[in-house]
Design an enzyme around this catalytic site. Structure first.
Site, PDB file in Angstrom:
ATOM      1  N   SER A  74       2.166   5.364  -2.302  1.00 48.74           N
ATOM      2  CA  SER A  74       3.579   5.143  -1.948  1.00 48.74           C
ATOM      3  C   SER A  74       4.520   6.160  -2.579  1.00 48.74           C
ATOM      4  CB  SER A  74       4.005   3.743  -2.365  1.00 48.74           C
ATOM      5  OG  SER A  74       4.129   3.638  -3.762  1.00 48.74           O
ATOM      6  N   ALA A  82       0.840  -1.205   0.000  1.00 43.61           N
ATOM      7  CA  ALA A  82       0.000   0.000   0.000  1.00 43.61           C
ATOM      8  C   ALA A  82       0.878   1.259   0.000  1.00 43.61           C
ATOM      9  CB  ALA A  82      -0.973  -0.036   1.160  1.00 43.61           C
ATOM     10  N   CYS A  83       0.547   2.228   0.855  1.00 44.93           N
ATOM     11  CA  CYS A  83       1.253   3.516   0.829  1.00 44.93           C
ATOM     12  C   CYS A  83       2.728   3.389   1.192  1.00 44.93           C
ATOM     13  CB  CYS A  83       0.586   4.504   1.775  1.00 44.93           C
ATOM     14  SG  CYS A  83      -0.978   5.099   1.129  1.00 44.93           S
ATOM     15  N   SER A  84       3.119   2.267   1.773  1.00 45.59           N
ATOM     16  CA  SER A  84       4.531   2.116   2.153  1.00 45.59           C
ATOM     17  C   SER A  84       5.329   1.330   1.126  1.00 45.59           C
ATOM     18  CB  SER A  84       4.637   1.453   3.526  1.00 45.59           C
ATOM     19  OG  SER A  84       4.250   2.369   4.522  1.00 45.59           O
TER      20      SER A  84
END
Ligand code: COA
Length: 375
Positions: free
Chosen positions: A335, A157-159
């Site tokens: 990300s 995901a965002c990481s």
């Protein structure tokens, strides 16, 4: 690799970054006009149902810091009858759209490093959504760039990008690669529910690339990676149930949970302390004084979250110079956000300056990459 005579150090650095920005952008005002037209139509067509409520550009900017977002497919998103991107399917012998924007950002990173694709050992495609399960996007990007070696996809995901950077750094540390491209093509407009008032304003499209290399082969100007740290804690507060098994349950295939859903307030409250503590712990482990950090390139989800995290880390309210924002023009690019901030705001720093690239988001997931400018 051509530099076969070079003695490797096992010390990973960031040699260069690249950015692809879709030319089209949607302002809050344009977005809200389209959303409110949808609300009017919906309410007129459903007089007996609970009426939907208007969105507001003022609310969006105040709650998130977002003023506009770039998108790959503007007109259909703004069409109240469509409200989503429409990207024509390409033939299998054409470069897919995710690979195309990934390649554009990767080429910029390679150019900036003066690196030939033939000298890259691996490609990681690290993003919150993949266009298809296989063949891996990374392998298509690898082939389009003319890179030998290997590639694979990663989704955190965002990481995703910071997890990709640590993975690349570990290949360097272990001596398994000398030059690794971490590419994050984020077509987030495809998983956003543009009809959901609570979140329709959040995301934007972009692609970033980070070239992680052994210090021995890096260009003169680069960023030493002082340390990387990853963390995950399961949470349902940001979730997307889209997946290949949805067709096995066709009665639920089109329900809103097959797009991005979140409990934004809970995310805000739970993630801020977790990330601030993680940064402080990691700084201690690395012997870095957090108050001496010259710049924080934080995940770009919400300006308020970044204000709180940077305050806890630096010990004072961060200036725009200390914690730059790209949220206002890019929105949340999953990300890619912290990498855009780093890409656009690192040239002015001096040799010896230390900074932090930090991501956080669904999972929950969080990643820190402490860096020091060399030359
Ligand atoms: N336009 C106008 N008003 C809106 C609105 C919109 N588009 N969306 C919500 N509101 C209203 C709500 O109805 C609510 O009204 P009420 O107080 O009368 O009930 C009020 O605004 C507050 O809503 P809330 O959802 O609590 O807003 P918020 O201040 O928490 O901001 C986010 C929402 C999503 C911007 C914020 O919670 C956030 O950014 N959280 C972190 C999200 C995150 O990082 N996610 C990771 C994604 S990868």
């Amino acid at each position: 690799m051509q530099e076969t005579h070079v003695t490797l150090t096992g010390r990973p650095v960031i040699s260069a970054t690249g950015l692809f920005t879709p030319p089209d952008s949607i302002t809050n005002e344009e977005l809200v006009a389209s959303f409110n037209a949808f609300v009017d139509r919906h309410n007129a067509a459903n007089p007996d149902a609970e009426p939907l409520t208007y969105s507001s550009a003022e609310f969006i900017e105040k709650a998130s810091g977002i003023k506009a977002r770039h998108v790959m497919s503007k007109a259909p998103i703004l069409d109240p009858d469509v409200m989503g991107p429409r990207l024509p399917e390409r033939r299998n012998d054409e470069l897919s759209v995710m690979a195309e924007i990934g390649v554009a950002s990767a080429r910029q990173a390679l150019d900036r490093a003066g690196r030939s694709p033939a000298d890259v050992d691996a490609v990681l495609c690290a993003a919150s959504n993949m266009q298809r399960p296989y063949p891996a996007m990374a392998i298509e990007i690898q082939q389009a760039l003319g890179i030998e070696g290997f590639g694979f996809d990663m989704n955190v995901a965002c990481s995703s990008a910071t997890f990709g950077i640590q993975t690349a750094a570990d290949y360097i540390r272990a001596g398994n690669a000398r030059s690794v491209l971490v590419v994050s093509p984020e077509i987030t407009s495809g998983h956003l529910n543009w009809r959901d008032r609570d979140s329709h304003f959040i995301f934007g499209d972009v692609a970033t690339a980070v070239l992680v290399e052994d210090a021995a082969i890096a260009p003169v100007q680069h960023w030493e990676i002082l340390g990387t740290k990853l963390k995950t804690v399961f949470s349902n507060n940001i979730r997307n149930n889209f997946g290949f098994l949805n067709r096995a349950a066709p009665e639920t295939a089109g329900t809103p949970d097959k797009l991005f859903v979140q409990e934004g307030r809970k995310v805000f409250k739970e993630v801020v302390p977790m990330v601030a503590q993680m940064i402080l712990d990691e700084a201690t482990r690395l012997g870095i004084d957090p108050e001496g950090l010259r710049r924080l390139w934080l995940h770009q989800a919400n300006a308020g979250m970044n204000r709180l995290i940077s305050h806890k880390v630096l010990g004072h309210e961060a200036s725009e110079d200390e914690s730059p924002t790209v949220l206002d023009t890019y929105g949340n690019t999953s990300s890619a956000g912290s990498i855009i901030a780093f890409h656009q705001h690192n040239q002015d720093l001096a040799p010896g300056d230390t900074g932090l690239i930090c991501s956080f988001g669904a999972g929950y997931s969080a990643g820190t990459v402490f860096v020091r400018k060399v030359a």
